[in-house]
Design an enzyme around this catalytic site. Structure first.
Site, PDB file in Angstrom:
ATOM      1  N   HIS A 135      39.941  44.472  48.923  1.00 27.38           N
ATOM      2  CA  HIS A 135      40.703  45.576  49.519  1.00 27.38           C
ATOM      3  C   HIS A 135      40.120  46.897  49.060  1.00 27.38           C
ATOM      4  O   HIS A 135      39.624  47.025  47.942  1.00 27.38           O
ATOM      5  CB  HIS A 135      42.195  45.494  49.168  1.00 27.38           C
ATOM      6  CG  HIS A 135      42.482  45.339  47.702  1.00 27.38           C
ATOM      7  ND1 HIS A 135      42.347  44.133  47.049  1.00 27.38           N
ATOM      8  CD2 HIS A 135      42.888  46.238  46.768  1.00 27.38           C
ATOM      9  CE1 HIS A 135      42.669  44.296  45.768  1.00 27.38           C
ATOM     10  NE2 HIS A 135      42.997  45.567  45.572  1.00 27.38           N
ATOM     11  N   ASP A 166      50.088  51.175  50.569  1.00 25.09           N
ATOM     12  CA  ASP A 166      50.272  50.483  49.293  1.00 25.09           C
ATOM     13  C   ASP A 166      51.743  50.554  48.894  1.00 25.09           C
ATOM     14  O   ASP A 166      52.387  51.588  49.029  1.00 25.09           O
ATOM     15  CB  ASP A 166      49.385  51.135  48.216  1.00 25.09           C
ATOM     16  CG  ASP A 166      49.234  50.250  47.001  1.00 25.09           C
ATOM     17  OD1 ASP A 166      48.122  49.751  46.766  1.00 25.09           O
ATOM     18  OD2 ASP A 166      50.232  50.044  46.269  1.00 25.09           O
ATOM     19  N   HIS A 168      39.208  36.164  54.204  1.00 23.24           N
ATOM     20  CA  HIS A 168      39.557  36.152  52.778  1.00 23.24           C
ATOM     21  C   HIS A 168      38.288  36.124  51.938  1.00 23.24           C
ATOM     22  O   HIS A 168      37.651  35.089  51.786  1.00 23.24           O
ATOM     23  CB  HIS A 168      40.447  34.956  52.431  1.00 23.24           C
ATOM     24  CG  HIS A 168      40.799  34.904  50.972  1.00 23.24           C
ATOM     25  ND1 HIS A 168      41.952  35.464  50.456  1.00 23.24           N
ATOM     26  CD2 HIS A 168      40.120  34.386  49.917  1.00 23.24           C
ATOM     27  CE1 HIS A 168      41.966  35.287  49.140  1.00 23.24           C
ATOM     28  NE2 HIS A 168      40.869  34.630  48.791  1.00 23.24           N
ATOM     29  N   ASN A 218      38.596  47.635  43.280  1.00 18.27           N
ATOM     30  CA  ASN A 218      38.566  47.050  41.948  1.00 18.27           C
ATOM     31  C   ASN A 218      38.079  45.612  42.068  1.00 18.27           C
ATOM     32  O   ASN A 218      38.513  44.883  42.955  1.00 18.27           O
ATOM     33  CB  ASN A 218      39.959  47.082  41.321  1.00 18.27           C
ATOM     34  CG  ASN A 218      40.431  48.501  41.069  1.00 18.27           C
ATOM     35  OD1 ASN A 218      39.685  49.328  40.570  1.00 18.27           O
ATOM     36  ND2 ASN A 218      41.676  48.791  41.441  1.00 18.27           N
TER      37      ASN A 218
HETATM   38  P1  5GP Z   1      44.284  46.128  42.776  1.00 21.26           P
HETATM   39  O1  5GP Z   1      44.997  46.399  41.494  1.00 21.26           O
HETATM   40  O2  5GP Z   1      44.048  44.643  42.963  1.00 21.26           O
HETATM   41  O3  5GP Z   1      43.069  46.954  42.992  1.00 21.26           O
HETATM   42  O4  5GP Z   1      45.258  46.614  43.914  1.00 21.26           O
HETATM   43  C1  5GP Z   1      46.242  45.834  44.498  1.00 21.26           C
HETATM   44  C2  5GP Z   1      47.169  46.794  45.196  1.00 21.26           C
HETATM   45  O5  5GP Z   1      47.997  46.060  46.073  1.00 21.26           O
HETATM   46  C3  5GP Z   1      48.093  47.553  44.226  1.00 21.26           C
HETATM   47  O6  5GP Z   1      47.893  48.952  44.395  1.00 21.26           O
HETATM   48  C4  5GP Z   1      49.495  47.118  44.660  1.00 21.26           C
HETATM   49  O7  5GP Z   1      50.443  48.149  44.588  1.00 21.26           O
HETATM   50  C5  5GP Z   1      49.275  46.612  46.076  1.00 21.26           C
HETATM   51  N1  5GP Z   1      50.184  45.559  46.481  1.00 21.26           N
HETATM   52  C6  5GP Z   1      50.453  44.413  45.794  1.00 21.26           C
HETATM   53  N2  5GP Z   1      51.334  43.652  46.480  1.00 21.26           N
HETATM   54  C7  5GP Z   1      51.617  44.336  47.623  1.00 21.26           C
HETATM   55  C8  5GP Z   1      52.465  44.057  48.728  1.00 21.26           C
HETATM   56  O8  5GP Z   1      53.138  43.031  48.826  1.00 21.26           O
HETATM   57  N3  5GP Z   1      52.495  44.994  49.723  1.00 21.26           N
HETATM   58  C9  5GP Z   1      51.772  46.151  49.663  1.00 21.26           C
HETATM   59  N4  5GP Z   1      51.891  46.995  50.692  1.00 21.26           N
HETATM   60  N5  5GP Z   1      50.942  46.445  48.643  1.00 21.26           N
HETATM   61  C10 5GP Z   1      50.889  45.545  47.637  1.00 21.26           C
HETATM   62 ZN    ZN Z   2      43.596  36.472  51.173  1.00 31.49          ZN
END
Ligand code: 5GP
Ligand code: ZN
Length: 112
Positions: free
Chosen positions: A99, A30, A46, A86
């Site tokens: 994810h 992350d 997807h 989430n």
């Molecule tokens: P959510 O909030 O949707 O459960 O988690 C999305 C996660 O994706 C977040 O923890 C965020 O830091 C991570 N994330 C968003 N954009 C990127 C990216 O471009 N690269 C990586 N490695 N993680 C990302």
């Molecule tokens: Zn996608």
């Protein structure tokens, strides 16, 4: 899927610190870790979120959890880990591609 950050990571259009990849899923660190160890495992298909997991995804989700088991056993999660997904606005989902967060490396405490 167009304009999906994680599809772009899968396609190699956005760089990431990859940990593991096979024909069905990808694991990468992350970008904004919430724990000493924090990586994401995503299906290459997807799916927008956990509310799109149906019987036809059973094998895929089982596979992803097998990958999580293997990775946590080699990366140093000997004292345990947490898997989080989430789904939707109330859960704070920011990327609409299914994810699984895998977090560990410290006592995580309870969550509200
Ligand atoms: P959510 O909030 O949707 O459960 O988690 C999305 C996660 O994706 C977040 O923890 C965020 O830091 C991570 N994330 C968003 N954009 C990127 C990216 O471009 N690269 C990586 N490695 N993680 C990302
Ligand atoms: Zn996608």
């Amino acid at each position: 899927m167009e304009n999906c950050i994680f599809c772009k990571i899968i396609a190699g259009e956005i760089s990431s610190k990859k940990i593991y990849e096979d024909e069905r899923c990808l694991a990468f660190y992350d970008i904004a870790p919430m724990a000493p160890q924090h990586f994401l495992v995503i299906p290459k298909e997807h799916l927008t979120g956990a509310n799109k997991i149906y019987e036809e995804q059973e094998a895929l989700i089982g596979h992803i959890f097998g990958v999580i088991r293997k990775l946590t056993s080699v990366i140093g999660f000997s004292d345990g880990f947490r898997v989080v997904t989430n789904c939707g606005k109330d859960a704070g989902q920011t990327v609409d591609h299914l994810h699984f967060h895998v977090l560990g490396g410290k006592e995580l405490g309870s969550f509200n």
